[in-house]
Design a protein around this motif. Structure first.
Motif, PDB file in Angstrom:
ATOM      1  N   PHE A 101       4.084   5.316  -7.668  1.00 22.01           N
ATOM      2  CA  PHE A 101       3.262   4.863  -6.454  1.00 22.01           C
ATOM      3  C   PHE A 101       4.164   5.461  -5.353  1.00 22.01           C
ATOM      4  O   PHE A 101       5.344   5.002  -5.392  1.00 22.01           O
ATOM      5  CB  PHE A 101       2.871   3.441  -6.221  1.00 22.01           C
ATOM      6  N   PHE A 102       3.739   6.263  -4.586  1.00 22.94           N
ATOM      7  CA  PHE A 102       4.358   6.873  -3.224  1.00 22.94           C
ATOM      8  C   PHE A 102       3.756   6.131  -2.110  1.00 22.94           C
ATOM      9  O   PHE A 102       2.521   6.470  -1.758  1.00 22.94           O
ATOM     10  CB  PHE A 102       4.142   8.187  -3.340  1.00 22.94           C
ATOM     11  N   TRP A 103       4.304   4.931  -1.749  1.00 22.45           N
ATOM     12  CA  TRP A 103       3.937   4.313  -0.667  1.00 22.45           C
ATOM     13  C   TRP A 103       4.114   4.856   0.772  1.00 22.45           C
ATOM     14  O   TRP A 103       5.312   5.025   1.004  1.00 22.45           O
ATOM     15  CB  TRP A 103       4.180   2.894  -0.561  1.00 22.45           C
ATOM     16  N   VAL A 104       3.056   5.372   1.503  1.00 19.21           N
ATOM     17  CA  VAL A 104       3.273   5.976   2.546  1.00 19.21           C
ATOM     18  C   VAL A 104       2.817   4.966   3.811  1.00 19.21           C
ATOM     19  O   VAL A 104       1.534   4.615   3.896  1.00 19.21           O
ATOM     20  CB  VAL A 104       2.581   7.178   2.915  1.00 19.21           C
ATOM     21  N   ILE A 139      -0.730   8.259  -4.129  1.00 18.11           N
ATOM     22  CA  ILE A 139      -0.059   8.057  -2.815  1.00 18.11           C
ATOM     23  C   ILE A 139      -0.889   7.212  -2.348  1.00 18.11           C
ATOM     24  O   ILE A 139      -2.211   7.366  -2.159  1.00 18.11           O
ATOM     25  CB  ILE A 139      -0.109   9.405  -2.381  1.00 18.11           C
ATOM     26  N   ALA A 140      -0.464   6.181  -1.799  1.00 18.77           N
ATOM     27  CA  ALA A 140      -1.157   5.003  -1.327  1.00 18.77           C
ATOM     28  C   ALA A 140      -0.814   4.906   0.308  1.00 18.77           C
ATOM     29  O   ALA A 140       0.397   4.535   0.687  1.00 18.77           O
ATOM     30  CB  ALA A 140      -0.745   3.548  -1.865  1.00 18.77           C
ATOM     31  N   VAL A 141      -1.525   5.212   1.195  1.00 14.09           N
ATOM     32  CA  VAL A 141      -1.247   5.226   2.582  1.00 14.09           C
ATOM     33  C   VAL A 141      -1.724   3.786   3.052  1.00 14.09           C
ATOM     34  O   VAL A 141      -2.777   3.459   2.928  1.00 14.09           O
ATOM     35  CB  VAL A 141      -1.945   6.162   3.324  1.00 14.09           C
ATOM     36  N   ALA A 142      -0.777   3.176   3.585  1.00 12.53           N
ATOM     37  CA  ALA A 142      -1.212   1.545   3.938  1.00 12.53           C
ATOM     38  C   ALA A 142      -0.111   1.142   5.167  1.00 12.53           C
ATOM     39  O   ALA A 142       0.198   2.110   6.032  1.00 12.53           O
ATOM     40  CB  ALA A 142      -0.802   0.736   2.659  1.00 12.53           C
ATOM     41  N   HIS A 143       0.262   0.036   5.169  1.00 15.18           N
ATOM     42  CA  HIS A 143       0.876  -0.775   6.426  1.00 15.18           C
ATOM     43  C   HIS A 143       2.262  -1.334   5.882  1.00 15.18           C
ATOM     44  O   HIS A 143       2.439  -1.517   4.911  1.00 15.18           O
ATOM     45  CB  HIS A 143      -0.143  -1.687   6.976  1.00 15.18           C
ATOM     46  N   PHE A 144       2.795  -1.635   6.992  1.00 14.54           N
ATOM     47  CA  PHE A 144       4.316  -2.224   6.905  1.00 14.54           C
ATOM     48  C   PHE A 144       4.451  -3.488   5.730  1.00 14.54           C
ATOM     49  O   PHE A 144       4.930  -3.415   4.735  1.00 14.54           O
ATOM     50  CB  PHE A 144       4.633  -2.816   8.112  1.00 14.54           C
ATOM     51  N   GLY A 145       3.503  -4.799   6.130  1.00 12.63           N
ATOM     52  CA  GLY A 145       3.361  -5.717   5.093  1.00 12.63           C
ATOM     53  C   GLY A 145       2.918  -5.435   3.872  1.00 12.63           C
ATOM     54  O   GLY A 145       3.344  -5.984   2.798  1.00 12.63           O
ATOM     55  N   VAL A 146       2.006  -4.278   3.715  1.00 13.31           N
ATOM     56  CA  VAL A 146       1.412  -4.329   2.403  1.00 13.31           C
ATOM     57  C   VAL A 146       2.634  -3.510   1.460  1.00 13.31           C
ATOM     58  O   VAL A 146       2.761  -4.071   0.445  1.00 13.31           O
ATOM     59  CB  VAL A 146       0.280  -3.292   2.388  1.00 13.31           C
ATOM     60  N   ILE A 147       3.281  -2.588   2.138  1.00  9.40           N
ATOM     61  CA  ILE A 147       4.464  -1.901   1.445  1.00  9.40           C
ATOM     62  C   ILE A 147       5.400  -2.987   0.837  1.00  9.40           C
ATOM     63  O   ILE A 147       5.794  -2.958  -0.257  1.00  9.40           O
ATOM     64  CB  ILE A 147       4.899  -0.553   2.353  1.00  9.40           C
ATOM     65  N   VAL A 155       8.164   7.124   3.079  1.00  8.17           N
ATOM     66  CA  VAL A 155       7.765   7.091   1.811  1.00  8.17           C
ATOM     67  C   VAL A 155       8.538   6.212   0.960  1.00  8.17           C
ATOM     68  O   VAL A 155       9.711   6.081   1.017  1.00  8.17           O
ATOM     69  CB  VAL A 155       7.626   8.551   1.099  1.00  8.17           C
ATOM     70  N   THR A 156       7.890   5.192   0.495  1.00 11.03           N
ATOM     71  CA  THR A 156       8.717   4.027  -0.425  1.00 11.03           C
ATOM     72  C   THR A 156       8.129   4.500  -1.853  1.00 11.03           C
ATOM     73  O   THR A 156       6.944   4.310  -2.056  1.00 11.03           O
ATOM     74  CB  THR A 156       8.440   2.781   0.080  1.00 11.03           C
ATOM     75  N   GLY A 206      12.991   4.544  -4.160  1.00 11.60           N
ATOM     76  CA  GLY A 206      13.469   4.971  -2.795  1.00 11.60           C
ATOM     77  C   GLY A 206      12.594   3.979  -1.971  1.00 11.60           C
ATOM     78  O   GLY A 206      11.511   4.024  -2.056  1.00 11.60           O
ATOM     79  N   ILE A 207      13.237   3.556  -0.866  1.00 13.24           N
ATOM     80  CA  ILE A 207      12.708   2.687   0.278  1.00 13.24           C
ATOM     81  C   ILE A 207      12.940   3.366   1.568  1.00 13.24           C
ATOM     82  O   ILE A 207      13.791   3.817   1.870  1.00 13.24           O
ATOM     83  CB  ILE A 207      13.115   1.298   0.190  1.00 13.24           C
TER      84      ILE A 207
END
Length: 190
Positions: free
Chosen positions: A4-7, A138-146, A171-172, A185-186
């Motif tokens: 998962f690539f959290w953006v 690739i999941a584009v979301a928000h501060f708290g979600v990530i 990217v996390t 990676g965070i």
């Protein structure tokens, strides 16, 4: 293995607590958006929160990647009565301090707790992984979600997870392997 690539979405420039309010993202730094898009795997699927700041960011980085339907479970923390207020505007100082210093079951009036946000995001992640096993996401979301997912990967408490910065357009990268999450990676800014 699933990756998962959290953006985190583009900036809103709001100086208040923004949860479910649908503020637009500023994506005017096209060079940064292009670097971000180029950093992400070409064969990944793209999903985002249903809020416009996440949808627009996902649109900007999608390229030729396949897109999944927006997911309401990837929304930011629901701040309830605190929505669009600054910290110093909250009358119940003890409650807001407890919400941030002892995240868990404490919730804003008419909002949701950290545990509720975590459960909601976990459901979304489980659905995506079940529907697309072994795929890069690739999941584009928000501060708290990530941060809910960082907490799981680091196997730490919520308070410790809050110590991490999650910049806009960062990217996390988290990997699901061996029955658990691993942080690769965070808060990487390509």
């Amino acid at each position: 293995m699933s990756r998962f690539f959290w953006v985190r979405h583009g900036p809103t420039h709001a100086k208040t607590m923004v949860g479910w309010s649908d503020l637009p993202a500023d994506l005017s730094d096209t060079a940064q958006v292009d670097r971000l898009a180029g950093h992400l795997p070409e064969n990944a699927l793209v999903i985002s929160s249903d809020l416009s700041r996440a949808r627009a960011t996902a649109d900007a980085i999608q390229g030729q990647r396949d897109r999944l339907a927006h997911d309401m479970d990837l929304r930011e923390i629901h701040f309830g009565d605190w929505e669009l207020k600054r910290f110093d505007e909250i009358e119940d100082e003890a409650l807001i301090r407890n919400f941030w210093d002892n995240p868990g079951d404490v919730r804003p009036p008419n909002g949701e707790s950290w545990h509720e946000v975590s459960a909601r995001v976990d459901r979304a992640v489980a659905r995506v992984m079940a529907a697309h096993p072994g795929r890069d996401i690739i999941a584009v979301a928000h501060f708290g979600v990530i941060l809910t997912q960082v907490q799981q990967a680091l196997q730490t408490g919520a308070y410790e997870a809050f110590a991490h910065r999650i910049e806009n357009l960062s990217v996390t990268e988290l990997h699901w392997q061996g029955g658990r999450w691993h942080a690769k990676g965070i808060n990487h800014l390509p």
